[in-house]
Write a protein that holds these residues in place. Sequence first.
Motif, mmCIF file in Angstrom:
data_model
loop_
_atom_site.group_PDB
_atom_site.id
_atom_site.type_symbol
_atom_site.label_atom_id
_atom_site.label_comp_id
_atom_site.label_asym_id
_atom_site.label_seq_id
_atom_site.Cartn_x
_atom_site.Cartn_y
_atom_site.Cartn_z
ATOM 1 N N LEU A 27 0.844 -1.193 0.000
ATOM 2 C CA LEU A 27 0.000 0.000 0.000
ATOM 3 C C LEU A 27 0.878 1.240 0.000
ATOM 4 N N ASP A 28 0.574 2.200 -0.871
ATOM 5 C CA ASP A 28 1.314 3.462 -0.819
ATOM 6 C C ASP A 28 0.759 4.325 0.319
ATOM 7 N N GLN A 31 -3.055 5.175 0.054
ATOM 8 C CA GLN A 31 -3.884 3.990 0.258
ATOM 9 C C GLN A 31 -3.876 3.554 1.720
ATOM 10 N N THR A 32 -2.719 3.632 2.354
ATOM 11 C CA THR A 32 -2.617 3.272 3.770
ATOM 12 C C THR A 32 -3.511 4.158 4.623
ATOM 13 N N GLU A 33 -3.478 5.459 4.359
ATOM 14 C CA GLU A 33 -4.295 6.389 5.125
ATOM 15 C C GLU A 33 -5.782 6.164 4.868
ATOM 16 N N ARG A 34 -6.160 6.014 3.622
ATOM 17 C CA ARG A 34 -7.579 5.857 3.285
ATOM 18 C C ARG A 34 -8.150 4.550 3.831
ATOM 19 N N PHE A 82 -5.199 -7.189 5.923
ATOM 20 C CA PHE A 82 -4.335 -7.839 6.908
ATOM 21 C C PHE A 82 -3.028 -7.076 7.091
ATOM 22 N N SER A 83 -2.533 -6.465 6.016
ATOM 23 C CA SER A 83 -1.279 -5.709 6.131
ATOM 24 C C SER A 83 -1.451 -4.501 7.044
ATOM 25 N N ILE A 84 -2.636 -3.880 7.000
ATOM 26 C CA ILE A 84 -2.934 -2.763 7.903
ATOM 27 C C ILE A 84 -2.922 -3.242 9.351
ATOM 28 N N ILE A 85 -3.572 -4.366 9.616
ATOM 29 C CA ILE A 85 -3.691 -4.901 10.972
ATOM 30 C C ILE A 85 -2.323 -5.326 11.501
#
Length: 205
Positions: A27-28, A31-34, A82-85
């Motif tokens: 995620l750029d 995208q990470t923030e959104r 899952f990458s966010i978590i």
Amino acid sequence: MIRKCPNHGVFRGTECSKCGETGSLILDNEQTERLGRFISGALRHFPDDLGLAMNQHGWVDLDVLCDAMRTRYKWANKEKLFSIIESDEKKRYEILGRKIRARYGHSVDVDLDYTENALPELYYGASREEVDILLEKGIKPVKQRYVHTSTSVEKALEVARIHTDDPILIHIDAAEAQRNGIRMLSATEYIVLSEWIPPQYLRLL
């Protein structure tokens, strides 16, 4: 941004802190923030708006959340969720089987079922403008379901500095409060939740 190291899994930033690998992009920054804001809103504030059936303990169906996420963001998928978590240093969310929930920060009415706090002392950072009111009336949640207290002086200061440049620390006699029936729940290693902390258990540090 979130990247994936072939040796150590997902991480935030430009290189893995464990081995220096740059890895592959998941995620750029945008995208990470959104996606982070979407997950926070879905699991803390407006699950009904997204068609999520949240149970009394804050859990929702993981697949239903993914479907709602893909409806809004065509580029999103379960791996990105899952990458966010997994890369979240604050451990805001948890997954159990096919369910997911926010550990803390809810504005919706939930009854979290964590274990009782075992620490005798907790801490809360306040601004100079509000500290006298808190010591007089106790600490109550504002716009959230629970009061968020910290397990260390350092964490309390870190949280308080988000809102004020000159925080005042309040010591909480958690052991005495819990003996007298005040419920305190260990959400993470650093955060303990309570519905209300009466003033008799508070003092300036």
